[in-house]
Design an enzyme around this catalytic site. Structure first.
Site, short mmCIF file in Angstrom:
data_model
loop_
_atom_site.label_atom_id
_atom_site.label_comp_id
_atom_site.label_asym_id
_atom_site.label_seq_id
_atom_site.Cartn_x
_atom_site.Cartn_y
_atom_site.Cartn_z
N LYS A 15 37.53 32.59 15.94
CA LYS A 15 38.22 33.88 16.07
C LYS A 15 37.31 34.89 16.76
O LYS A 15 36.08 34.78 16.73
CB LYS A 15 38.67 34.45 14.72
CG LYS A 15 37.55 34.70 13.68
CD LYS A 15 36.82 36.02 13.79
CE LYS A 15 35.65 36.12 12.84
NZ LYS A 15 34.69 37.16 13.10
N PRO A 100 30.18 28.16 17.83
CA PRO A 100 28.76 28.50 17.62
C PRO A 100 28.45 28.77 16.14
O PRO A 100 29.20 29.47 15.48
CB PRO A 100 28.56 29.78 18.45
CG PRO A 100 29.69 29.82 19.42
CD PRO A 100 30.82 29.03 18.82
N VAL A 101 27.35 28.20 15.64
CA VAL A 101 26.97 28.37 14.23
C VAL A 101 26.33 29.75 14.06
O VAL A 101 25.48 30.15 14.86
CB VAL A 101 25.99 27.25 13.79
CG1 VAL A 101 25.51 27.48 12.37
CG2 VAL A 101 26.67 25.90 13.91
N ALA A 102 26.74 30.46 12.99
CA ALA A 102 26.24 31.82 12.71
C ALA A 102 26.40 32.72 13.93
O ALA A 102 25.54 33.53 14.25
CB ALA A 102 24.78 31.79 12.23
N MET A 105 31.85 34.03 14.94
CA MET A 105 33.16 33.51 15.34
C MET A 105 33.83 32.71 14.21
O MET A 105 34.78 31.97 14.44
CB MET A 105 33.04 32.65 16.60
CG MET A 105 32.52 33.46 17.80
SD MET A 105 32.71 32.59 19.35
CE MET A 105 34.47 32.79 19.64
N GLY A 107 32.87 30.19 12.25
CA GLY A 107 32.81 28.73 12.28
C GLY A 107 32.86 28.11 10.89
O GLY A 107 33.59 27.14 10.66
N GLY A 108 32.09 28.64 9.98
CA GLY A 108 32.09 28.11 8.62
C GLY A 108 33.46 28.29 7.97
O GLY A 108 33.95 27.40 7.26
N SER A 109 34.08 29.43 8.22
CA SER A 109 35.41 29.69 7.67
C SER A 109 36.42 28.69 8.25
O SER A 109 37.30 28.19 7.53
CB SER A 109 35.86 31.11 8.03
OG SER A 109 34.94 32.04 7.54
N ALA A 110 36.29 28.40 9.54
CA ALA A 110 37.18 27.42 10.18
C ALA A 110 37.03 26.07 9.50
O ALA A 110 38.02 25.39 9.20
CB ALA A 110 36.84 27.31 11.68
N ASP A 142 37.18 35.63 5.91
CA ASP A 142 37.70 35.17 7.20
C ASP A 142 38.48 33.85 7.08
O ASP A 142 39.08 33.41 8.05
CB ASP A 142 36.55 34.92 8.20
CG ASP A 142 35.91 36.22 8.69
OD1 ASP A 142 36.46 37.30 8.41
OD2 ASP A 142 34.86 36.13 9.35
P1 ATP Z 1 31.61 35.06 10.37
O1 ATP Z 1 32.06 35.31 11.76
O2 ATP Z 1 32.72 34.59 9.45
O3 ATP Z 1 30.78 36.14 9.78
P2 ATP Z 1 29.66 33.31 11.49
O4 ATP Z 1 30.49 32.67 12.56
O5 ATP Z 1 28.74 34.39 11.88
O6 ATP Z 1 30.63 33.79 10.35
P3 ATP Z 1 29.09 30.72 10.39
O7 ATP Z 1 29.02 29.80 11.57
O8 ATP Z 1 30.30 30.68 9.55
O9 ATP Z 1 28.79 32.22 10.81
O10 ATP Z 1 27.79 30.42 9.53
C1 ATP Z 1 27.17 31.34 8.67
C2 ATP Z 1 26.22 30.59 7.75
O11 ATP Z 1 27.02 29.87 6.81
C3 ATP Z 1 25.38 29.53 8.45
O12 ATP Z 1 24.12 30.05 8.78
C4 ATP Z 1 25.29 28.40 7.44
O13 ATP Z 1 24.07 28.44 6.75
C5 ATP Z 1 26.40 28.65 6.44
N1 ATP Z 1 27.46 27.61 6.43
C6 ATP Z 1 28.05 27.09 5.35
N2 ATP Z 1 28.98 26.19 5.68
C7 ATP Z 1 29.01 26.13 7.01
C8 ATP Z 1 29.77 25.39 7.95
N3 ATP Z 1 30.70 24.50 7.57
N4 ATP Z 1 29.55 25.60 9.25
C9 ATP Z 1 28.62 26.50 9.64
N5 ATP Z 1 27.86 27.21 8.80
C10 ATP Z 1 28.05 27.04 7.50
#
Ligand code: ATP
Length: 302
Positions: A15, A100-102, A105, A107-110, A142
């Site tokens: 998102k 992208p992780v953290a 966007m 990603g974890g919520s997805a 999210d």
């Molecule tokens: P948001 O936009 O919802 O704030 P984000 O996109 O910035 O989240 P995520 O990719 O969701 O961040 O990851 C945030 C942290 O959550 C990561 O650093 C990781 O340690 C933890 N995490 C737990 N489960 C997951 C997962 N399935 N995928 C990615 N990160 C995860």
């Protein structure tokens, strides 16, 4: 003849927040939000397969930063669904990451939304949408939006959703930064930057909602706002150069995606997206530049 064990794969979108209005921190530590989510066509895939016990594996960019224990949001989703139905969460969840992780966007919520849908199908538990949404809201603000996709206004902590109409396709480019930004750290910086100031109550922008409804990219570009942008830029000043590189290359608008550090560029069409992506990469201000179209559907069983 042996029959292959069944497995279920669910595709879930990332998102971008086209509006992220943040109010002052409440005594419980949360910030009231008016959050307009738009699902974009960058996807993780979550596959659920029977296993003797809960197990998580993850591949793709940034997979080494994803926890593989019960703190993984996908694992927490499977545990919550199993509890609801009195089952053991014995499942192998494989996450094929492309979001992208953290990166701001979701990603974890997805992955959490994907795991819920995949486990529900694998276990034949026929959970109602309301029950799934209630679990999503428990897991994170999210997560409900990752399940429904499209576009929606989220109020409260962002989890109380109202779907929004989208009247056309919007073309975006997402510039992926090296390393992540912690969402709590960005909210902490927001609190520091706004300390002693009168922070207005967050309110959804009618102009922005109308731009989504009419599918007007120029009007949407003029209405994009992110109250976390100053905090993300304060923690990661190099993002300013990425934003400038995108607008110099002809993006209609550039902003930090959610809590960052991914930056988002709204462009006119697919051709402009490729041009802006190429320019962003050539500028050396990002690690990757990904064109994507919105709105994308929510979590979908493949
Ligand atoms: P948001 O936009 O919802 O704030 P984000 O996109 O910035 O989240 P995520 O990719 O969701 O961040 O990851 C945030 C942290 O959550 C990561 O650093 C990781 O340690 C933890 N995490 C737990 N489960 C997951 C997962 N399935 N995928 C990615 N990160 C995860």
């Amino acid at each position: 003849m042996t029959t292959a064990a069944p497995s279920v794969t669910v595709r879930v979108p990332a998102k971008v927040n086209v509006q992220l209005a943040v109010g002052g921190v409440r005594p419980d530590g949360f910030h009231p939000l008016a959050n307009v989510f738009l699902a974009v066509g960058l996807y993780d895939e979550v596959t659920a397969a029977p296993a003797p016990e809960l197990r998580i594996t993850c591949t793709g960019p940034g997979a080494d930063q994803v926890p593989l224990d019960r703190t993984n949001l996908a694992a927490r989703a499977a545990i919550a669904l199993a509890e609801l139905h009195g089952l053991a969460p014995d499942v192998h969840l494989h996450i094929a990451k492309d979001i992208p992780v953290a990166g701001g966007m979701a990603g974890g919520s997805a992955d959490a939304a994907g795991a819920l849908l995949a486990c529900d199908a694998l276990w034949g538990t026929a959970t109602t949408t309301d029950q799934l949404l209630a679990i999503c809201a428990e897991l994170g603000s999210d997560v409900p939006f990752s399940l429904v996709g499209g576009a929606a206004l989220g109020v409260g902590r962002g989890e109380q959703l109202t779907p929004l109409a989208v009247g056309g396709e919007f073309h975006w480019v997402f510039a992926v930064a090296d390393g992540g930004l912690s969402t709590p750290a960005v909210y902490g910086e927001f609190d520091r930057l706004t300390a002693g100031l009168e922070v207005p109550e967050p309110e959804a922008s009618e102009t922005l909602i109308a731009a989504l409804r009419t599918g007007d990219a120029t009007a949407l570009a003029a209405a994009l706002t992110n109250d976390l942008q100053a905090a993300a830029l304060s923690l990661r000043p190099s993002l300013a150069a990425a934003l400038a590189a995108g607008t110099d290359a002809g993006a209609l608008a550039a902003l930090v995606s959610g809590s960052g550090p991914t930056t988002a560029y709204l462009v006119k069409d697919a051709e402009a997206a490729q041009r802006v992506a190429d320019a962003l990469l050539a500028s050396g201000t990002c690690a990757a530049a990904r064109p994507a179209v919105a709105p994308a559907p929510g979590a979908t069983v493949l």
